[in-house]
Enzyme design. Structure first.
Site, PDB file in Angstrom:
ATOM      1  CG  ASP A   1      -1.905  -1.167   1.217  1.00  0.00           C
ATOM      2  OD1 ASP A   1      -2.208  -1.691   0.132  1.00  0.00           O
ATOM      3  OD2 ASP A   1      -2.342  -1.571   2.311  1.00  0.00           O
ATOM      4  CD  GLU A   2       4.045   3.138   2.378  1.00  0.00           C
ATOM      5  OE1 GLU A   2       4.140   4.210   1.755  1.00  0.00           O
ATOM      6  OE2 GLU A   2       3.875   3.078   3.603  1.00  0.00           O
TER       7      GLU A   2
END
Length: 299
Positions: free
Chosen positions: A243-244
């Protein structure tokens, strides 16, 4: 697949018009716009739309030009060859594609089917410039939906023991179908670092949260516990960090204290669909330029 050419004029004097999109970025320096516009003028091209941005923080320049010219299918190769020296002079990263070309897209999904259904519908009615060439899932829940749309469905079970084999099979499918973009439409499996690297810049994920808040599992439940007043969704490129990845599109919706966790899940579905479809459209239209861990979107 390319967009059809159009004809101008009548009778034997009719000319075929083709449209293209040039996307580029490079270090900021005087003369870039002049060089590009001069190139287009020299080759008899007409600018339809132009978007550009100069980042003052790092002196970097971004540009997307939609233009038309007379010619046929061979015009693209001619323009690419002619633009090469200009790109080399300014140290550009660049792409020159036929406007309206459809990208070959593979969709991955688990059990939540709203984003898959939305993309299938938008592609079917011509709202997205994509050709969905396959659907991959670790479950069989949406096999009927994919096949109703006439799209091949591939069931690839995944668990910790067989994950390497599953990802190897996925890469085989990507190669066999000549996939240009992989879309994780609520695919609830974490890709390995190796696979994420191989798909760098050509895999988009939808996260059911307004990142960077509430990462990981059950973000709507996390949001409820914090008493949030907005919920949202984030479409981003996949990289090795969970999720980066660089953010492409986000959507938010107002909520209040009367919304329970399941209510937040329900209202979040529309945000997820819209954020993902926007990200897919902008990527396939050549509007997204990656720069490190961020994107510039020339809308």
């Amino acid at each position: 697949m390319t967009a059809p050419a159009t004809e101008r004029g009548t009778g034997s004097s009719a000319e075929t018009t083709v449209e293209h999109v040039l996307t580029l970025d490079c270090a900021e320096t005087p003369g870039i716009v002049h060089a590009v516009s001069g190139f287009l003028l020299e080759h008899g091209c007409d600018i339809v739309d132009n978007k550009q941005f100069g980042s003052r923080d790092d002196a970097h320049f971004f540009m997307r030009v939609h233009f038309s010219s007379t010619g046929d299918d061979s015009t693209l190769d001619t323009l690419r060859e002619a633009f090469g020296p200009i790109a080399e002079k300014f140290g550009m990263r660049w792409q020159l594609e036929r406007h309206g070309s459809k990208r070959r897209v593979l969709i991955m999904v688990s059990k939540f089917g709203h984003c898959l259904n939305d993309l299938l519908f938008r592609a079917r009615v011509g709202e997205l410039p994509i050709d969905i060439v396959g659907v991959v899932s670790n479950h069989t829940d949406h096999q009927g939906l994919a096949e109703w749309h006439g799209i091949p469905f591939f069931h690839i079970p995944v668990n910790a023991e067989i994950k390497p084999q599953a990802e190897a099979r996925l890469l085989e499918i990507i190669d066999e179908l000549d996939v240009e973009l992989v879309v994780l439409a609520r695919y609830m499996q974490v890709l390995s670092d190796d696979l994420a690297r191989k798909l760098d810049g050509r895999a988009i994920n939808i996260h059911h949260s307004f990142l960077p808040s509430f990462k990981g599992a059950k973000p709507y439940h996390q949001a409820y516990a914090r008493g949030v007043k907005t919920v949202g969704a984030t479409a981003h490129y996949v990289n090795g960090e969970l999720d980066e990845g660089p953010i492409i599109a986000q959507q938010v919706q107002d909520v209040d204290h009367t919304y329970g966790p399941e209510d937040l899940v329900a209202v979040g579905r529309d945000s997820e669909c819209k954020a993902l479809s926007n990200a897919v459209r902008w990527h396939c239209e050549g509007r997204v330029i990656l720069q490190g861990n961020r994107t510039v979107v020339l809308k």
